[in-house]
Design an enzyme around this catalytic site. Structure first.
Site, PDB file in Angstrom:
ATOM      1  N   ARG A  32     101.174  -1.297 -42.489  1.00  0.00           N
ATOM      2  CA  ARG A  32     102.118  -2.390 -42.730  1.00  0.00           C
ATOM      3  C   ARG A  32     103.537  -1.895 -42.469  1.00  0.00           C
ATOM      4  O   ARG A  32     103.755  -0.709 -42.252  1.00  0.00           O
ATOM      5  CB  ARG A  32     101.966  -2.925 -44.161  1.00  0.00           C
ATOM      6  CG  ARG A  32     101.952  -1.771 -45.164  1.00  0.00           C
ATOM      7  CD  ARG A  32     102.593  -2.040 -46.443  1.00  0.00           C
ATOM      8  NE  ARG A  32     103.982  -2.405 -46.314  1.00  0.00           N
ATOM      9  CZ  ARG A  32     104.972  -1.536 -46.137  1.00  0.00           C
ATOM     10  NH1 ARG A  32     104.761  -0.239 -46.008  1.00  0.00           N
ATOM     11  NH2 ARG A  32     106.222  -1.950 -46.057  1.00  0.00           N
ATOM     12  N   ALA A  43     107.075  -3.628 -40.374  1.00  0.00           N
ATOM     13  CA  ALA A  43     107.192  -4.196 -39.030  1.00  0.00           C
ATOM     14  C   ALA A  43     107.037  -3.158 -37.898  1.00  0.00           C
ATOM     15  O   ALA A  43     106.201  -3.332 -37.004  1.00  0.00           O
ATOM     16  CB  ALA A  43     108.510  -4.959 -38.922  1.00  0.00           C
ATOM     17  N   ARG A  79      99.015 -10.985 -38.132  1.00  0.00           N
ATOM     18  CA  ARG A  79     100.177 -11.259 -38.996  1.00  0.00           C
ATOM     19  C   ARG A  79     101.251 -11.924 -38.122  1.00  0.00           C
ATOM     20  O   ARG A  79     101.584 -11.407 -37.060  1.00  0.00           O
ATOM     21  CB  ARG A  79     100.744  -9.978 -39.628  1.00  0.00           C
ATOM     22  CG  ARG A  79      99.797  -9.356 -40.653  1.00  0.00           C
ATOM     23  CD  ARG A  79     100.511  -8.364 -41.549  1.00  0.00           C
ATOM     24  NE  ARG A  79     101.218  -9.015 -42.633  1.00  0.00           N
ATOM     25  CZ  ARG A  79     102.027  -8.367 -43.477  1.00  0.00           C
ATOM     26  NH1 ARG A  79     102.235  -7.068 -43.332  1.00  0.00           N
ATOM     27  NH2 ARG A  79     102.648  -9.013 -44.455  1.00  0.00           N
ATOM     28  N   GLN A 130     104.929  -3.111 -52.969  1.00  0.00           N
ATOM     29  CA  GLN A 130     105.293  -2.089 -51.983  1.00  0.00           C
ATOM     30  C   GLN A 130     106.435  -1.194 -52.489  1.00  0.00           C
ATOM     31  O   GLN A 130     106.539  -0.036 -52.089  1.00  0.00           O
ATOM     32  CB  GLN A 130     105.719  -2.732 -50.654  1.00  0.00           C
ATOM     33  CG  GLN A 130     104.588  -3.355 -49.854  1.00  0.00           C
ATOM     34  CD  GLN A 130     104.431  -4.826 -50.157  1.00  0.00           C
ATOM     35  OE1 GLN A 130     104.726  -5.272 -51.265  1.00  0.00           O
ATOM     36  NE2 GLN A 130     103.959  -5.595 -49.196  1.00  0.00           N
ATOM     37  N   ASP A 184     111.744  -8.055 -40.876  1.00  0.00           N
ATOM     38  CA  ASP A 184     110.576  -8.341 -40.027  1.00  0.00           C
ATOM     39  C   ASP A 184     110.933  -9.125 -38.779  1.00  0.00           C
ATOM     40  O   ASP A 184     110.208  -9.085 -37.782  1.00  0.00           O
ATOM     41  CB  ASP A 184     109.510  -9.082 -40.839  1.00  0.00           C
ATOM     42  CG  ASP A 184     108.892  -8.131 -41.832  1.00  0.00           C
ATOM     43  OD1 ASP A 184     109.498  -7.911 -42.898  1.00  0.00           O
ATOM     44  OD2 ASP A 184     107.834  -7.559 -41.525  1.00  0.00           O
ATOM     45  N   LYS A 235     110.610  -9.144 -46.712  1.00  0.00           N
ATOM     46  CA  LYS A 235     109.690  -9.336 -47.831  1.00  0.00           C
ATOM     47  C   LYS A 235     110.230 -10.338 -48.846  1.00  0.00           C
ATOM     48  O   LYS A 235     111.421 -10.329 -49.160  1.00  0.00           O
ATOM     49  CB  LYS A 235     109.449  -7.972 -48.485  1.00  0.00           C
ATOM     50  CG  LYS A 235     108.515  -7.961 -49.659  1.00  0.00           C
ATOM     51  CD  LYS A 235     107.178  -8.609 -49.406  1.00  0.00           C
ATOM     52  CE  LYS A 235     106.448  -8.067 -48.221  1.00  0.00           C
ATOM     53  NZ  LYS A 235     105.264  -8.881 -47.848  1.00  0.00           N
TER      54      LYS A 235
END
Ligand code: MRU
Length: 374
Positions: free
Chosen positions: A52, A54, A95, A210, A251, A262
């Protein structure tokens, strides 16, 4: 625990047949690697956030394109191109928000289309391998540059600075160094004392944690004075005067500087503005999507309700049948952003002009076209 900076997040196996990823869903408790070479397994690893962040999913996308293309059993170039198009579309569907995934797939596909004339399929497979490795190597160099620009800001604030971050945009989210945490790694290289000169506050980052699981782990294993706070404590800490600067990753950035990161990032930016704390976004230029005018056009990934209601609890924490909202990202308005730190320099408002001066332009898209983002 091993210094996270020494862990490879995503690499091509020595025989070039698999992608080796560090399974981030098991961190910080377990350090386990997965070897992937089937399309469905790679898709699942990206969807489930085993890999995970970007830039890291961009690197994975490049390797996925090469590995799956290398398995194709045809000598016919037209058929090879048609099958590669399907691979690209399938992996891209794992994604939607981070542009780096489609960016890397588009880059691989562009190489195929531009260089296929006069080459055999076997030669083209070798060329795709080179390109996928280049994407990873470039990511490391790009992250270091972002870190160097961010470090200049830390130097101006002086030793002893408090840094707040949201989610994880550290070494685990890239091939190495990270984006938002890269300035910290550069400061350590420059001899800053990890316990006295830097104090890093990691938002826990609900619902997948995260911040607590990954950023706090990274910073602690680097020896840095590190604090985890629940997301709703960010305002308290900012008000206390302990925070000199905020670094977040992202992202996708639209041409006007609006950006998706996020979920919860926009709240952090709004609070930072209230307290007058500089708020910087750290991103490779590949995260800047000049085909989108504003953040309204960014496709926001919606995830399963169970991540909110039960995933981290021994028993369900919300009544059965209740509605749940679980957007994985939110869009922060460009007016809240002090600067966007890229490998080419720090962009400031008006962002579109600043990006253009840095030579950042729209890229040709074969997947992730604008009409897919509604
Ligand atoms: O859902 P995730 O964990 O992939 O989200 C990651 C983020 O939001 C990061 O801040 C972003 O990808 C930048 S990583 C350098």
């Amino acid at each position: 625990m091993a210094n996270a900076l020494n862990l490879d997040t995503v690499v091509l196996s020595e025989d070039g047949k698999s992608i080796i990823i560090l399974d981030q869903t098991l961190l910080p408790g377990k350090t386990e690697y997965l070897s992937l070479n089937k399309a469905e397994d790679i898709w699942e690893a990206i969807y489930k956030l085993r890999v995970r962040g970007a830039p890291a999913i961009g690197v994975t996308g490049g390797f996925a394109y090469y590995i799956l293309a290398s398995q194709l059993d045809t000598d016919d170039m037209d058929q090879f191109v048609a099958e590669c198009t399907k691979i690209m579309e399938y992996i891209n569907s794992s994604r939607p928000t981070a542009v780096n995934l489609s960016w890397a797939l588009n880059r691989m596909h562009a190489v195929l289309l531009a260089e296929k004339e006069g080459k055999t399929v076997a030669q083209m497979k070798e060329r795709l391998k080179e390109e996928s490795i280049a994407i990873r190597e470039e990511d490391i160099a790009i992250s270091r540059n972002i870190g160097a620009y961010g470090y200049e800001l830390l130097e101006k604030l002086g030793r002893g600075v408090g840094v707040m971050t949201h989610c994880n945009a550290g070494t685990l989210a890239t091939a190495k160094y990270g984006t938002a945490l890269a300035p910290i790694y550069i400061a350590l290289e420059q001899g800053w004392d990890p316990k006295k000169d830097l104090h890093v506050y990691c938002d826990e980052t609900r619902p997948l944690l995260q911040g607590a699981r990954l950023s706090a782990y990274e910073m602690q294993t680097a020896g840095v004075d590190t604090y985890v706070q629940c997301d709703n404590m960010a305002s308290y800490t900012m008000k206390s005067g302990k925070i000199g600067i905020i670094f977040v990753g992202c992202d996708r950035v639209a041409a006007n500087g609006d950006f998706a990161n996020k979920i919860g990032t926009s709240g952090v930016a709004i609070i930072a503005k209230h307290y007058g704390i500089p708020f910087y976004v750290c991103a490779p230029s590949s995260t800047i999507d000049m085909t989108l005018e504003s953040g309204d056009e960014i496709n926001i990934e919606q995830r399963k309700a169970e991540e909110v209601t039960e995933m981290w609890y021994e028993q369900r924490m919300a009544p059965e049948g209740v509605g749940v909202v679980n957007p994985a990202f939110d869009v922060t308005d460009h007016s809240l952003v002090t600067g966007i730190i890229t490998e080419k320099g720090i962009a400031t408002a008006p962002f579109k002009e600043s990006f253009e001066k840095m030579g950042i332009r729209p890229v040709e898209k074969y997947v992730d076209k604008k009409e897919l983002c509604s």
